[in-house]
Scaffold this active site. Structure first.
Site, PDB file in Angstrom:
ATOM      1  N   ASP A 165       0.958  -1.380  -0.101  1.00  0.00           N
ATOM      2  CA  ASP A 165      -0.219   0.003  -0.030  1.00  0.00           C
ATOM      3  C   ASP A 165       0.822   1.385  -0.129  1.00  0.00           C
ATOM      4  OD1 ASP A 165      -1.858  -2.043   0.293  1.00  0.00           O
ATOM      5  OD2 ASP A 165      -2.559  -1.166   2.178  1.00  0.00           O
ATOM      6  N   GLU A 394       2.046  -9.066  11.393  1.00  0.00           N
ATOM      7  CA  GLU A 394       1.575  -8.835   9.820  1.00  0.00           C
ATOM      8  C   GLU A 394       3.160  -8.333   9.173  1.00  0.00           C
ATOM      9  OE1 GLU A 394      -0.975  -5.639   9.897  1.00  0.00           O
ATOM     10  OE2 GLU A 394      -1.366  -5.761   7.504  1.00  0.00           O
TER      11      GLU A 394
HETATM   12  C1  2M8 Z   1      -3.367  -4.126   3.513  1.00  0.00           C
HETATM   13  O1  2M8 Z   1      -4.096  -3.386   2.716  1.00  0.00           O
HETATM   14  C2  2M8 Z   1      -5.531  -2.759   3.473  1.00  0.00           C
HETATM   15  C3  2M8 Z   1      -6.287  -2.414   2.159  1.00  0.00           C
HETATM   16  O2  2M8 Z   1      -6.268  -3.396   1.146  1.00  0.00           O
HETATM   17  C4  2M8 Z   1      -5.468  -1.927   4.472  1.00  0.00           C
HETATM   18  O3  2M8 Z   1      -4.250  -1.292   4.661  1.00  0.00           O
HETATM   19  O4  2M8 Z   1      -6.488  -1.684   4.889  1.00  0.00           O
HETATM   20  C5  2M8 Z   1      -2.210  -4.707   2.766  1.00  0.00           C
HETATM   21  O5  2M8 Z   1      -1.059  -5.221   3.209  1.00  0.00           O
HETATM   22  C6  2M8 Z   1      -2.682  -5.632   1.533  1.00  0.00           C
HETATM   23  O6  2M8 Z   1      -1.607  -6.269   0.763  1.00  0.00           O
HETATM   24  C7  2M8 Z   1      -3.566  -6.841   2.498  1.00  0.00           C
HETATM   25  O7  2M8 Z   1      -3.991  -7.679   1.338  1.00  0.00           O
HETATM   26  C8  2M8 Z   1      -4.395  -6.273   3.362  1.00  0.00           C
HETATM   27  C9  2M8 Z   1      -5.137  -7.295   3.957  1.00  0.00           C
HETATM   28  O8  2M8 Z   1      -4.128  -8.168   4.637  1.00  0.00           O
HETATM   29  O9  2M8 Z   1      -3.800  -5.445   4.309  1.00  0.00           O
END
Ligand code: 2M8
Length: 432
Positions: A165, A394
């Protein structure tokens, strides 16, 4: 083995009856590429869940083939995430499903590759065939709607589509959005209340406003096209490497299931001949994203520069240069999402420095494909040890001399557990 039990428990706890959430509270819905990685881990202990995970994901496929990045399954949780299901407003888009709300952008297309893994693991052939057909439709959507000229390469329209992101790769493009365009954008962020030290570990408000500006622009066009002056038009090497591998997998499976895959074969040969021409930088010997609006490569070293190894389609000479670069430093854990020598490096800020297990896994898989067994083993061991030492988080601080005793972001993170399971499987050849 305790580590295996811990991984399985996390996947169990995050299972929601027909899909798995990435991490409770922070990400309470189903995410596209997370589901792919989760299925990789579940295929050993829980093959039924592995296939169901993908079936549930594809149940939210749009009628034009598009596969969204978030599926908002549980209505009562709609407002626990921002931007919420209502913010995306998928029901007003022509091709969206009418019963389930989704986002309007996609994510790196890993599912084709995952289907091949499930097939190799003897999971129900009839169900895999149905998913292969749906997955091919998704790839056709990408070729028809997102192809850059006639190169076969796919463009992404949002930094969230990269999955990485707030990577420093996107800084120049995002900061080109004029300040007056984002002044009025209101935020109702939930993420910052769900993690420790969010000011240093999550994107800033100004970043979020830019992300939402892009969502607003895309929503005006029902997420189906962009205006000529739309700023975020990027050919991302990570997205496209994964896409190459998934196309290869789907072509293989398509032939086994007697599906005509000639369209995809032609397209795959186009991508293969253009990937290196457009995304490889000769002097720095790395892959970088191509910014279509500004017609230039974004030359900053990030972990994504190495992911093309996963495609299995780059020349040995290039692989060797990448490997030399990757293994030259020992004072940080591999592979930092931003090279610590880059000015914008931030050791615990999300995709701007920390190590992510899914990216390590993709690079590890790539090293194995090229028979680089020692390097693959080094990366595998370091990745597993990082999780053993710092927990199932994470993301992780890459600096070895820092005071980080645990990881950052969401705890009990599903893809961390799933991919560690896969890495353990290769070593022990069985998990018991
Ligand atoms: C993160 O992205 C989401 C938006 O899609 C967020 O920050 O709210 C990223 O690390 C993405 O790659 C990942 O798929 C998602 C859920 O783990 O989180």
């Amino acid at each position: 083995m305790k580590l295996v039990k811990d991984c399985v428990k996390i996947l169990d706890d995050n299972w929601r009856g027909s899909f798995t959430i990435p991490s409770s509270r922070l990400y309470p819905f189903q995410w596209n590429w997370d589901s792919g990685f989760i299925a990789i881990g579940n295929q050993y202990y829980n093959p039924e869940r592995a296939i169901q995970e993908l079936e549930t994901l594809f149940s939210a496929q749009w009628s034009n083939g598009f596969l969204p990045h978030i599926i908002f399954h549980e209505e009562e949780k709609y407002n626990s995430y921002f931007p919420s299901a209502d913010y995306w407003d998928s029901f007003s888009a022509k091709y969206s499903p009418s019963l389930i709300k989704t986002s309007g952008i996609t994510q790196p297309p890993i599912t084709g590759f995952v289907l091949e893994e499930l097939w190799l693991n003897n999971i129900d052939v009839t169900r895999i065939k149905t998913l292969v057909e749906k997955n091919l439709k998704y790839h056709k959507y990408l070729f028809n709607n997102r192809e850059f000229k006639d190169t076969g390469l796919i463009q992404i329209w949002h930094n969230w589509e990269s999955g990485m992101d707030n990577s420093i790769w996107w800084d120049s493009v995002l900061s080109s959005i004029p300040g007056e365009q984002i002044e009025q954008i209101e935020l109702n962020r939930k993420d910052i209340h769900e993690v420790e030290d969010s000011k240093r570990t999550r994107p800033k408000d100004i970043d979020y406003k830019r992300y939402l500006y892009l969502v607003n622009e895309l929503r005006k066009n029902q997420y189906n096209k962009i205006n000529d002056d739309y700023p975020f038009q990027i050919i991302d090497p990570v997205f496209n490497s994964i896409f190459i591998q998934s196309n290869k997998s789907l072509i293989k499976l398509g032939k086994i299931f007697d599906i005509d895959v000639s369209f995809y074969e032609k397209k795959l040969s186009d991508i293969k001949s253009n990937f290196n021409k457009i995304l490889w930088e000769n002097e720095l010997e790395l892959y970088f994203p191509f910014d279509i609006q500004n017609q230039q490569l974004i030359k900053k070293e990030c972990s994504g520069s190495y992911v093309p190894i996963f495609s299995g389609e780059i020349e040995n000479e290039k692989v060797m240069s990448l490997v030399k670069n990757l293994f030259q430093y020992n004072d940080y854990y591999k592979v930092p999402s931003c090279d610590p020598r880059e000015e914008s490096f931030e050791s615990i800020n999300y995709w701007r420095g920390p190590v992510w297990i899914n990216i390590n896994w993709l690079i590890w898989k790539g090293l194995l494909k090229y028979g680089l067994l020692n390097e693959a083993e080094l990366l595998r061991e370091e990745t597993i040890n990082l999780v053993l030492d710092k927990g199932f988080f994470e993301y992780f601080d890459p600096l070895k001399n820092s005071n980080s005793h645990k990881g950052y972001g969401g705890a009990n993170f599903s893809w961390t557990a799933a991919l560690v399971l896969d890495m353990l499987k290769v070593k022990n050849n069985e998990l018991g």
